[in-house]
Each structure stands twice: as structure tokens, then as C-alpha cells.
Design a protein around this motif. Structure first.
Motif, short mmCIF file in Angstrom:
data_model
loop_
_atom_site.label_atom_id
_atom_site.label_comp_id
_atom_site.label_asym_id
_atom_site.label_seq_id
_atom_site.Cartn_x
_atom_site.Cartn_y
_atom_site.Cartn_z
N PHE A 1 4.94 107.40 24.37
CA PHE A 1 6.12 106.25 24.87
C PHE A 1 7.32 106.29 24.37
O PHE A 1 8.31 106.41 24.94
CB PHE A 1 5.44 105.00 24.78
CG PHE A 1 6.15 103.60 25.20
CD1 PHE A 1 5.87 103.02 26.34
CD2 PHE A 1 7.27 103.11 24.40
CE1 PHE A 1 6.97 102.14 26.94
CE2 PHE A 1 7.93 102.27 24.85
CZ PHE A 1 7.86 101.62 26.04
N LYS A 2 7.34 106.46 22.95
CA LYS A 2 8.62 106.71 22.38
C LYS A 2 9.36 107.96 22.71
O LYS A 2 10.59 107.83 22.85
CB LYS A 2 8.41 106.68 20.81
CG LYS A 2 7.88 105.45 20.27
CD LYS A 2 7.49 105.57 18.75
CE LYS A 2 6.92 104.54 18.30
NZ LYS A 2 6.70 104.52 16.50
N ILE A 3 8.73 109.09 22.79
CA ILE A 3 9.21 110.19 23.43
C ILE A 3 10.01 109.82 24.81
O ILE A 3 11.08 110.36 24.97
CB ILE A 3 8.32 111.36 23.34
CG1 ILE A 3 8.19 111.78 21.98
CG2 ILE A 3 9.08 112.73 24.19
CD1 ILE A 3 6.87 112.52 21.75
N GLU A 4 9.11 109.37 25.70
CA GLU A 4 9.56 109.25 27.04
C GLU A 4 10.79 108.13 27.08
O GLU A 4 11.61 108.37 28.06
CB GLU A 4 8.19 108.54 27.90
CG GLU A 4 7.30 109.76 28.11
CD GLU A 4 6.06 109.01 28.60
OE1 GLU A 4 6.05 107.86 29.08
OE2 GLU A 4 5.11 109.83 28.51
N LEU A 5 10.50 107.28 26.37
CA LEU A 5 11.85 106.34 25.95
C LEU A 5 13.14 107.01 25.82
O LEU A 5 14.11 106.76 26.43
CB LEU A 5 11.57 105.22 24.92
CG LEU A 5 12.54 103.96 24.97
CD1 LEU A 5 12.56 103.30 26.36
CD2 LEU A 5 12.26 103.20 23.75
#
Ligand code: 9WO
Length: 251
Positions: free
Chosen positions: A242-246
Motif C-alpha cells: 500500500f505504501k509503495i503504491e501510494l
């Protein structure tokens, strides 16, 4: 389960509770709700439920005796109830959480005391109320709205009150995480597409995406909720995704 609310505004409680999920639960006999008005337990001509505080100061307090007699009626009306708790609703109380509500969903009878004015004579709280609960660190004009919140939140935990479709197990906070985002038709709104995975029909991937979003939204909006929670290895890696995609979305 049976709820009893002590209030000088009984219609306020009944009228609200008769709507929606709680209204249906009451109609179906899964939940019983009774109101008890201290004013009906007064014996003076003016039906006085309040009086001035000893020591002076602004405002009025609810008198002990009308509250006590209303409470005794509420208790007597359900002689069979064994597992009974009396709770005073005030900003001084224990903060209400999903866990506190879950723990109390097994009671036979929950008697909620809704105060008005500047509060109750302390001796009623000490001698008659087992617990004191709060919605949060703010003041409202009386305990009725808090009582309604509790009747609603506990009712939806009782068997048969929600259909399988919208089971309480799916609710935000039931698993200590925030709810994932939801989308309905049309597919494009304000130039924003519905996430492709939700249109894929792949239920396993959809489930995993929703868990990832729940973890990510909790991390973004309520990081405090994650501090007290052990994540599984899978959850940890979903949150990292999630953090990477954000980050990728930002640039
Ligand atoms: C009113 C007031 C006026 C002047 C100075 C101090 C004062 N304190 C209060 C006050 O706290 N009144 C309460 C109103 C008395 C008990 C019932 N009331 C209430 C309950 N307000 N807010 C709640 C409540 C209940 C549960 N969760 C959050 C708030």
C-alpha cells in the motif's frame, strides 16, 4: 436483550430508536426498549426533577429520589433478568470502544441513565450505577443521544439483528482496522475510475485488495490503532505494498 433508558425526554429516545436497524430489531422482538421518566416518579405539584447545587454555583442537578424510583421500576419490570448493568452516560465516563460494546452485548438488561442539566446528585451515581461511559471528550446537552448510540451499536451485535449480508463482522473497527473504501455505479465519477480489481470478479484478489486498503487507510488516518495491534506477516507485506503504491500514485 433489553434496554431501559432513564430520561426526562422519553419521546426523544423512542422516536429515534424506532427507525432503521434498531426499529426493525424492536419490531421483531430481538431487542426490547423501555423508557422511564423520573418526572413520573415525583409527588409534588410541579413534578420537580431538579434542584440547586449545594455550595452554590450555576445550573441545576437531577434529584436523587425521582431517579431512584424510576430505576427501581425499570429493575422490577424484568424480574427474570439476571445479568443486569446500570450505566451513567457522561463525559467523565470510560471511553466507549467497539471492544467495550462487544463485552456488554451478552447482558440480559442494560439500564442507561441519561442525565440533563449539570448532572446528577453524586450519591445516585455512587450507589446505583455500576459504570460510567463516555462517547468522547466533549459535552452534549444530555445523555439521551449517548444512550441512543449505545442501543444502536449493541443491537447490531445481537444475533438476527443484521442479515448475513451486512453482518457486524464486516463493520469497520470489528477487527481493529478501518473499513476499506467502497464504490458503486457508475464506473467513472469526476474522472475517477473504480479500481479495476473490483470489476475483475476475482473474489480472492478483491478480498486481499480490501484488506490492503483497510490496513493502508488505518495507517494513513488512524495510525494510533496500529500501535496496539500485532499484524500477521501477510498483513505487514500488504501494508508495505500500500505504501509503495501510494508513493507511485503521488509522482
Ligand atoms: C453542563 C455544564 C454547564 C456549565 C458548567 C459545567 C457543565 N457541565 C455540564 C455537563 O457536563 N452536563 C452534563 C450533560 C450532565 C450529564 C448529562 N449531560 C451530558 C452527557 N453531556 N454530555 C454527555 C455525554 C455523555 C456521553 N458521552 C459524551 C457526553
Amino acid at each position: 436483550m433489553r434496554f431501559d433508558v432513564l430520561t426526562i425526554f422519553p419521546e426523544m429516545v423512542l422516536n429515534s430508536a424506532m427507525n432503521g436497524v434498531t426499529g426493525r430489531a424492536i419490531e421483531n422482538g430481538l431487542v426490547q426498549l423501555s423508557v422511564w421518566n423520573p418526572r413520573e416518579y415525583t409527588s409534588d405539584k410541579h413534578k420537580t426533577v431538579d434542584d440547586r447545587p449545594y455550595g452554590g454555583g450555576p445550573g441545576m442537578l437531577m434529584k436523587y429520589q425521582p431517579l431512584k424510583d424510576a430505576l427501581d421500576s425499570a429493575k422490577c419490570s424484568s424480574i427474570a433478568a439476571e445479568n443486569v448493568k446500570v450505566v451513567y452516560l457522561s463525559p467523565q465516563g470510560k471511553p466507549i470502544t467497539q471492544q467495550l460494546l462487544n463485552e456488554n452485548a451478552g447482558l440480559d438488561q442494560l439500564i442507561l441513565v441519561a442525565g440533563r442539566y449539570e448532572g446528577l446528585d453524586e450519591r445516585f451515581i455512587l450507589s446505583e450505577c455500576q459504570e460510567e461511559w463516555s462517547l468522547g471528550d466533549f459535552v452534549i446537552s444530555g445523555g439521551e443521544l449517548a444512550a441512543l448510540v449505545i442501543v444502536d451499536a449493541i443491537s447490531r451485535l445481537l444475533p438476527g439483528v443484521l442479515g448475513d449480508e451486512d453482518s457486524a463482522q464486516q463493520d469497520s473497527h470489528m477487527n481493529g482496522l478501518l473499513d476499506c473504501p467502497h464504490y458503486t455505479r457508475p464506473e467513472i465519477v469526476a474522472e475517477k475510475q473504480v479500481p479495476a480489481v473490483l470489476l475483475s470478479g476475482n473474489h480472492k484478489e478483491i478480498k486481499q485488495w480490501r484488506l490492503k486498503q483497510s490496513l493502508g487507510y488505518t495507517w494513513l488516518k488512524r495510525p494510533d490503532l496500529l500501535l496496539g495491534k500485532e499484524l500477521t506477516a501477510i498483513e505487514e507485506s500488504l501494508l508495505e505494498e500500500f505504501k509503495i503504491e501510494l508513493k507511485y500514485k503521488k509522482v
